[in-house]
Write an enzyme that holds these catalytic residues in place. Structure first.
Site, PDB file in Angstrom:
ATOM      1  N   GLY A   1      14.036  -9.206  34.574  1.00 14.31           N
ATOM      2  CA  GLY A   1      15.253  -8.613  35.124  1.00 14.31           C
ATOM      3  C   GLY A   1      16.300  -8.499  34.034  1.00 14.31           C
ATOM      4  N   GLY A   2      17.572  -8.702  34.418  1.00 17.34           N
ATOM      5  CA  GLY A   2      18.664  -8.544  33.456  1.00 17.34           C
ATOM      6  C   GLY A   2      18.477  -9.421  32.234  1.00 17.34           C
TER       7      GLY A   2
ATOM      8  N   PRO B   1       7.758  11.339   2.034  1.00 24.38           N
ATOM      9  CA  PRO B   1       8.569  12.028   3.053  1.00 24.38           C
ATOM     10  C   PRO B   1       7.863  13.216   3.715  1.00 24.38           C
ATOM     11  CG  PRO B   1       9.900  11.506   1.137  1.00 24.38           C
ATOM     12  CD  PRO B   1       8.491  11.120   0.783  1.00 24.38           C
TER      13      PRO B   1
ATOM     14  N   THR C   1       2.168   6.883   2.001  1.00 22.06           N
ATOM     15  CA  THR C   1       3.079   7.797   2.705  1.00 22.06           C
ATOM     16  C   THR C   1       4.228   8.299   1.838  1.00 22.06           C
ATOM     17  OG1 THR C   1       2.571   6.727   4.785  1.00 22.06           O
ATOM     18  CG2 THR C   1       4.632   7.951   4.731  1.00 22.06           C
TER      19      THR C   1
ATOM     20  N   PHE D   1       0.874  -1.181   0.000  1.00 24.81           N
ATOM     21  CA  PHE D   1       0.000   0.000   0.000  1.00 24.81           C
ATOM     22  C   PHE D   1       0.906   1.224   0.000  1.00 24.81           C
ATOM     23  CE2 PHE D   1      -3.954   2.133   0.956  1.00 24.81           C
ATOM     24  CZ  PHE D   1      -3.694   3.117   1.906  1.00 24.81           C
TER      25      PHE D   1
ATOM     26  N   ARG E   1      11.604 -18.519  38.153  1.00 26.98           N
ATOM     27  CA  ARG E   1      12.722 -17.773  38.722  1.00 26.98           C
ATOM     28  C   ARG E   1      12.514 -17.533  40.210  1.00 26.98           C
ATOM     29  NH1 ARG E   1      18.086 -16.168  38.208  1.00 26.98           N
ATOM     30  NH2 ARG E   1      18.395 -14.144  39.195  1.00 26.98           N
TER      31      ARG E   1
ATOM     32  N   GLU F   1      -0.270   3.143  10.530  1.00 22.97           N
ATOM     33  CA  GLU F   1      -1.704   2.980  10.357  1.00 22.97           C
ATOM     34  C   GLU F   1      -2.461   4.100  11.062  1.00 22.97           C
ATOM     35  OE1 GLU F   1      -2.957   0.264   8.381  1.00 22.97           O
ATOM     36  OE2 GLU F   1      -4.654   1.637   8.526  1.00 22.97           O
TER      37      GLU F   1
END
Lengths: 388, 378
Positions: free
Chosen positions: B337-338, B126, B124, B121, B266, B361
């Site tokens: 976590g990490g 710039p 758009t 499609f 965990r 969209e």
């Protein structure tokens, strides 16, 4: 930007401090900022950035003069971290990690240890802080790395996870459990492991969402023999040393996160003043203005709060853990919020790697996790209001 | 919403396919920016590439609720694949169904609906994003053909599509009424793929700059009347927005499920972290908002299937689901976590993939505009 200029003006740097900050600004503009995108893309350690910050002696600012340093105020250190992190979060954390790892040595080490171990850092060496293990994240007392005394040495056996600078460090501040002490918490001890120690292995370097230039290592210690003279304090002093050092590292991490937040805020407002749609600059749409207003307000307050924490430190206040938690928690939440709004304001461009904001968003996320997850901080702060 | 047996079956088929063919490959496709062509072909055979297109034209003839359910499942396996599916269905096939001549439908809709060919499609540019009428691509009528020149930006499947729906100015100075729509074959001379964007996520789905250089379009490939282009571009926003809402839900759900499984395993401070109230409550919020988003999109989908207007509902669904998804994915990373920051665990990839849902969209501020205008605001 006037609000922020006012805040900066209030800081009243000395001539020496101003000089250093100008040097940092120059290194950032000439070396660190231009390298940032490439480092993120390649995931390679930014040696040229480290060389550049060493040329202006940035490690020296947190090392005592007796050991090759030129110490400056903690407030200045925070400003340095923030400037570097704004340009390149990965380089920012590499530098800050040197401080996090070595400050405990500066504060709790013997003169003999400092004389032996600090000069390398003062001249630009790298340091790592090794606490986390696979079974010990938020709950650090679950660590399993063992320190077994053997005559003049301590034998180290174990693994560490997520260690920034772990593969390149000249000095590793390593936490483990002293084998002769039974209690899980009381056994925790800390020593300095030097580069080149046999038995030390880098198992892997993690591939991460962001901060890709900062190496995050999984380490193994296979019977590493460390001189007993490298033990900080006595066996079992590890936990108190760890907790005391958090007071310094948390504000530092907050400054780093604010650097990211700043970069996002600046990129965003600049773009919003340029981009036009439907005949107007997008900064002229009310909804966008409100979003900018909320972010600016919170940024200003976080900024001021970090100054407050620096003031407390300079006034020699002993316990400012909660203030440090507040700083870390809010700064990291802000970094994420600012980064995601910055991406949004850039529209489709914000999703493309050509625009810095895309990287900022990926870099921001970890700040809510490391140095105590924001959940841990909320627990610390919230718990403090529970009467005993 | 209570589903019919047929809707449940379609969902189950989509889920089985997604878990078997998409989920195991998603990380690799993202890392190597590999277009999932084979998977899309399989999806075509299962009817997922022309879901709401009548069987008469090679589609599955399913309703919008089934479409939203299937898209959620595909997205849960791989966000990028779901984007190709969504765009192809909603703004590829549908405009041709609604505005095409029988000849156009025979020639283009049939192979698109079966998934044999892919559609992009091209709206758009710039300078023309949220303000879609500000386009500059120009299609000049010369005898029995239009000559197209211009540049498009951020075109999903621009490189891998066989067919492109292109919007261009046919009457300069005519504003919204000066725009027309065209069915272009990407193999025709003058269709040139420029940059392929490197993105935060969804790199398996190509996002391209397209250059039209004196591209000749036979007059019979104009879709609808001259001047009808803008209306055609916006006509299937409802379907498009339902699609983005559904994919946001799928991605969020995948991240949530990963976080839930991790939280059960965990341990910290003596128990699985799900046993800590803050973690459990966060998961509860995530689950609630995912479900709320789902009900909102299924409602919009049901209205659409019933032939009723659902512009506001579809906008609300897109707005709510995409905002929800970013938050849920961020919370999922936090739960890990990490480990959540490490590629191997998968959650960070989903977070990166879903971030664009708030932008494309119709950015979420445009959604807010649509909604507020519906009650006299803006």
């Amino acid at each position: 930007m006037k609000i922020f200029e006012q805040l900066d003006h209030k800081r009243r740097w000395s001539a020496d401090e101003r000089l250093l900050l100008d040097q940092v600004d120059r290194v950032v503009a000439e070396v660190i900022a231009p390298n940032a995108a490439a480092i993120d893309e390649s995931g390679e350690f930014p040696w040229s950035n480290i060389e550049a910050i060493n040329r202006i002696g940035l490690n020296a600012i947190f090392i005592p003069e007796a050991h090759g340093g030129s110490p400056m105020s903690f407030r200045l250190y925070l400003a340095v971290v923030r400037r570097i992190a704004e340009a390149c979060a990965a380089t920012g954390i590499i530098y800050a990690t040197n401080f996090h790892a070595m400050k405990p040595l500066v504060e709790f080490g013997s003169e003999e240890q400092k004389a032996r171990l600090l000069p390398r850092i003062a001249e630009g060496g790298l340091a790592a802080l090794a606490i986390t293990e696979e079974t010990a994240g938020s709950d650090a007392t679950g660590m399993r790395t063992r320190f077994r005394p053997d005559g003049d040495s301590i034998i180290v056996e174990g693994t560490k996870l997520f260690i920034s600078n772990g593969d390149v460090a000249d000095r590793i501040l390593l936490f483990g459990k002293y084998s002769e002490i039974d209690d899980a918490r009381k056994a925790i001890s800390v020593l300095v492991l030097e580069k080149g120690t046999p038995g030390f292995e880098v198992v892997r370097l993690e591939r991460k969402m962001g901060h890709r230039g900062s190496s995050t290592a999984a380490l193994r210690f296979d019977g590493c023999r460390v001189p007993r003279a490298n033990l900080l304090g006595r066996p079992g002093d590890g936990l108190p040393i760890l907790l005391a050092s958090l007071n310094r590292s948390r504000p530092s991490i907050a400054a780093h996160a604010l650097g990211i937040a700043w970069a996002a805020f600046k990129d965003m407002t600049k773009y919003m003043n340029e981009r036009k749609q439907s005949g107007r600059r997008i900064i002229d749409f009310q909804a966008n203005q409100f979003m900018v207003a909320d972010l600016a307000t919170d940024l200003a307050m976080a900024d001021l709060w970090l100054d407050h924490v620096a003031d407390l430190i300079e006034a020699g206040v002993e316990d400012f853990g909660l203030e440090a938690s507040i700083a870390k928690m809010r700064a990291s939440d802000l970094a994420n919020r600012a980064a995601t709004e910055a991406v949004q304001m850039h529209g489709g461009y914000g999703y493309c790697k050509d625009y810095r904001v895309e990287r900022l968003m990926r870099d921001a996320k970890i700040t809510q996790i490391w140095e105590g997850t924001n959940q841990v901080h909320r627990q610390l702060i919230g718990r403090s209001f529970a009467e005993k | 919403m209570i589903l019919t047996e047929e809707q449940e079956m379609i969902r189950a088929t989509a889920r089985d396919f997604s878990m078997a063919q998409l989920a195991p490959n998603a990380a690799e496709w993202e890392r190597t920016a590999t277009f999932p062509r084979q998977a899309l072909r399989e999806m075509g055979k299962l009817g997922f590439m022309g879901m709401t297109i009548p069987p008469k034209w090679g589609g599955a003839g399913a309703d919008y609720v089934a479409y939203a359910l299937a898209l959620e499942e595909i997205a849960a396996g791989d966000g990028a694949t779901s984007t190709v599916m969504s765009g192809h269905n909603s703004v590829g096939c549908m405009p041709i169904l609604d505005y095409g001549t029988d000849a156009q439908k025979e020639r283009y809709l049939r192979p698109l609906a079966s998934g044999e060919k892919l559609c992009a499609f091209c709206l758009t540019e710039p300078h023309s994003g949220s303000d879609a009428s500000a386009l500059r691509s120009r299609a000049e009528l010369r005898g029995n053909r239009y000559v197209l020149n211009g540049t498009k930006q951020f075109i999903t499947t621009g490189k891998n599509a066989d067919v492109a729906l292109v919007f261009a100015v046919t009457a300069p100075g005519g504003g919204k009424r000066g725009i027309s729509a065209f069915i272009v074959e990407t193999a025709w001379p003058g269709y040139r793929v420029g940059r392929v964007e490197r993105k935060m996520g969804q790199n398996a789905s190509d996002t391209c700059e397209i250059h039209f250089e004196n591209l000749e379009i036979p007059i019979e490939n104009r879709l609808g009347e001259e001047g009808e282009g803008y209306r055609i571009a916006l006509a299937n926003l409802e379907g498009g927005r339902i699609g983005i809402a559904a994919q946001s839900i799928g991605m969020a759900r995948a991240a949530y499920e990963l976080a839930l499984a991790y939280a059960k395993e965990r341990e910290a401070f003596g128990k699985p972290i799900i046993g800590h109230q803050a973690v459990a409550f966060r998961l509860a919020e995530m689950a609630t908002r995912i479900e709320a988003s789902r009900q909102l999109v299924l409602h919009a989908a049901a209205l659409r299937s019933a032939g009723r207007s659902c512009l506001v509902e579809a906008s609300m669904a897109k707005l709510f689901a995409s905002e929800m998804a970013e938050q849920v994915c961020s919370d999922a990373i936090q739960t890990f976590g990490g480990n959540g920051y490490i590629e191997d665990y998968g959650v960070e990839r989903i977070f990166r993939a879903v971030r664009v849902a708030k932008i494309y969209e119709g950015s979420n501020d445009i959604q807010r505009l649509v909604i507020s205008r519906s009650f006299g605001g803006g």
